[in-house]
Design a protein around this motif. Structure first.
Motif, short mmCIF file in Angstrom:
data_model
loop_
_atom_site.label_atom_id
_atom_site.label_comp_id
_atom_site.label_asym_id
_atom_site.label_seq_id
_atom_site.Cartn_x
_atom_site.Cartn_y
_atom_site.Cartn_z
N ARG A 199 72.66 19.28 40.73
CA ARG A 199 71.48 18.73 41.38
C ARG A 199 70.23 19.56 41.04
O ARG A 199 69.17 19.00 40.73
CB ARG A 199 71.70 18.70 42.89
N ARG A 200 70.35 20.88 41.08
CA ARG A 200 69.18 21.75 40.80
C ARG A 200 68.66 21.49 39.39
O ARG A 200 67.46 21.33 39.18
CB ARG A 200 69.61 23.22 40.89
N HIS A 202 69.16 18.86 37.46
CA HIS A 202 68.65 17.50 37.32
C HIS A 202 67.23 17.39 37.88
O HIS A 202 66.32 16.85 37.24
CB HIS A 202 69.56 16.49 38.02
N GLU A 203 67.05 17.94 39.08
CA GLU A 203 65.72 17.84 39.72
C GLU A 203 64.68 18.66 38.96
O GLU A 203 63.54 18.25 38.81
CB GLU A 203 65.82 18.25 41.20
N THR A 206 63.80 16.63 35.87
CA THR A 206 62.94 15.49 36.24
C THR A 206 61.53 15.95 36.58
O THR A 206 60.55 15.31 36.21
CB THR A 206 63.57 14.79 37.48
N ALA A 321 70.91 10.53 42.53
CA ALA A 321 69.65 10.97 41.91
C ALA A 321 68.63 9.84 41.98
O ALA A 321 68.97 8.67 41.84
CB ALA A 321 69.92 11.32 40.45
#
Ligand code: GFB
Length: 337
Positions: A199-200, A202-203, A206, A321
Motif C-alpha cells: 500500500r505504501r 502504491h500510494e 500514485t 486502491a
C-alpha cells in the motif's frame, strides 16, 4: 505420516463431512474456504463474527450443539502487525485465549472428530537457533512486541495437547510463518509488513512521492508463506497428520526487510528512495522455520514470493486502491481466519 501396522486407522476427512471453518472471512479462513470449495467439500459451515461471536462461550456451545461439525479448522484469531500487538496487548491475549478456550472446549463437548489449531511462528523464543525446530518451543524468552499474542497461542497448543492426552481427541497444531496474500489487511497501523509496503509504495507511486518510510532498521529477516499455500498445507495435515506435536509450515527461506521492501517496490513499480525509521520497533531479529518435519511427510510450499506479491498487488488494486480510504484491514477485529 507413517502408520505402523497396528496403529488405529483414523477416519480421514471426506467431502460429505460437515466442516466448520472458524474465521472464514479473514486472510487464512478465506483461503481455506477457497481451497476446500475447490476440492469439492459439500458441507462447509461458515459463520461471520456478527453471526457467532467466538468470545461468547454460551453462543459457541449452542452453535456446536446445533451444527455438530465433524471437522474444525480454527483459523479465527485476533491478529495484527508489530505495532498493533505492541499497543493492544490486552485485546490480543484476551481475544485469542477466549477463542481457543471456547472453540476447543465446545469441539470436545460436541465430539468433533478432528480439529486443526493455527498458531504462529512468533510462539518461539526470540533468540532460538535458526532455522527454528518445533522442539525449541518454551526453551527461552519470547519476543516482547508480541508476547501476549504468543502466550495465547501457546495456551491454545497446550489446550489441544492436554485434551488429546486426557480425552483421546485428535486436535493438531500448525505453526505458519508470516502470512500474506489476497484478503490481507492493508491498514497501515494494524497490518503486517508485506501488505503495508504494497500500500505504501502504491500510494507513493500514485502521488509521485520522492521517498517511502519503512519501519525499523530493515535488518530483521522474515519468512513469508502465501496464504493459499498454508490452506493447502492445512488440508494436507487434516488428512495425513495425527501427531499431537506441533508442526511448522513455511517455505524454508527468508529475506531482510530491506530486501523485501526493494522487491515490493519493484513489483509495484515505485522508483523513489527508501527511508528507514529506527524509531519504530524491529521486533524479533529472525524467525526462519525448520520445515523438515512437514517436508518429510510430503508437503512443500509452491508459490514463489515474487509471484505471490504480484498476485497480492493485483488483488489490492482490484479491491482497494483508488477507492475511498478503505475500511478493510482497519477493522478493529482484524482476524487472521
Ligand atoms: O510484519 P510485522 O508487523 O510483524 O513486522 P512481525 C515485520 C518487520 O517489518 C518488523 C518491519 O521489523 C517491522 O518493523 N516493518 C517495516 C513494518 N515497515 C513496516 C510497516 O509498514 N508495517 C509493519 N507492520 N511492519 C508479527 C507479530 O511480528 O508476526 C504477530 O507481531 C504475528 O503477532 C506475525 O505473529 C506472524 O513479523 O515482526
Amino acid at each position: 505420516m507413517k502408520r505402523d501396522g497396528n496403529a488405529p486407522r483414523h477416519q480421514t476427512i471426506g467431502l460429505e463431512d460437515k466442516v466448520y471453518i472458524a474465521g472464514h472471512r479473514g486472510l487464512v479462513g478465506s483461503a481455506l474456504t477457497r481451497r476446500l470449495t475447490r476440492e469439492g467439500f459439500k458441507n462447509l459451515i461458515l459463520r461471520t463474527r456478527q453471526e457467532l461471536d467466538l468470545a461468547d462461550q454460551r453462543a459457541v456451545d449452542a452453535f456446536f450443539r446445533k451444527e455438530r461439525p465433524d471437522y474444525v479448522f480454527l483459523a479465527a484469531a485476533r491478529v495484527g502487525g508489530i505495532l498493533a500487538n505492541h499497543t493492544r496487548p490486552a485485546e490480543f491475549i484476551m481475544e485469542n485465549l477466549a477463542i481457543a478456550v471456547n472453540v476447543i472446549g465446545a469441539a470436545h463437548r460436541s465430539e468433533v472428530k478432528k480439529l486443526l489449531f493455527l498458531g504462529s511462528s512468533c510462539i518461539y523464543p526470540r533468540h532460538c537457533p535458526q532455522p527454528i525446530k518445533e522442539d525449541y518451543l518454551l526453551t527461552g524468552s519470547l519476543e516482547p512486541t508480541n508476547e501476549p499474542y504468543a502466550v495465547a497461542k501457546i495456551a491454545g497448543i497446550h489446550l489441544c495437547q492436554a485434551y488429546n492426552r486426557q480425552y483421546g481427541t485428535r486436535y493438531i497444531c500448525a505453526m505458519p510463518a508470516n502470512l500474506y496474500g489476497p484478503g490481507d489487511n492493508f491498514d497501515l497501523e494494524t497490518s503486517h509488513v508485506l501488505p503495508a509496503l504494497i500500500r505504501r509504495f502504491h500510494e507513493a507511486k500514485t502521488a509521485g512521492a520522492a521517498a517511502v518510510t519503512v519501519w525499523g532498521t530493515g535488518t530483521p529477516r522474515r519468512e513469508f508463506l502465501h496464504v493459499d499455500d498454508l490452506a493447502d498445507a492445512c488440508l494436507f495435515l487434516m488428512r495425513e497428520y495425527d501427531d499431537p506435536a506441533i508442526i511448522n509450515v513455511g517455505v524454508g527461506e527468508d529475506l531482510s526487510i530491506r530486501e523485501l521492501a526493494e522487491l515490493v517496490a519493484e513489483v509495484v513499480g515505485y522508483q523513489g528512495r527508501l527511508v528507514f525509521d529506527p524509531s519504530k520497533p524491529d521486533g524479533t531479529p529472525r524467525k526462519l522455520l525448520d520445515v523438515s518435519r512437514l517436508s518429510r511427510l510430503g508437503w512443500r510450499a509452491s508459490i514463489p514470493l515474487r509471484e505471490g506479491i504480484e498476485q497480492t498487488y493485483r488483488w489490492y488494486l482490484a479491491n482497494f486502491a483508488g477507492h475511498a480510504p478503505h475500511s478493510a484491514g482497519s477493522r478493529e477485529d482484524t482476524v487472521k481466519g
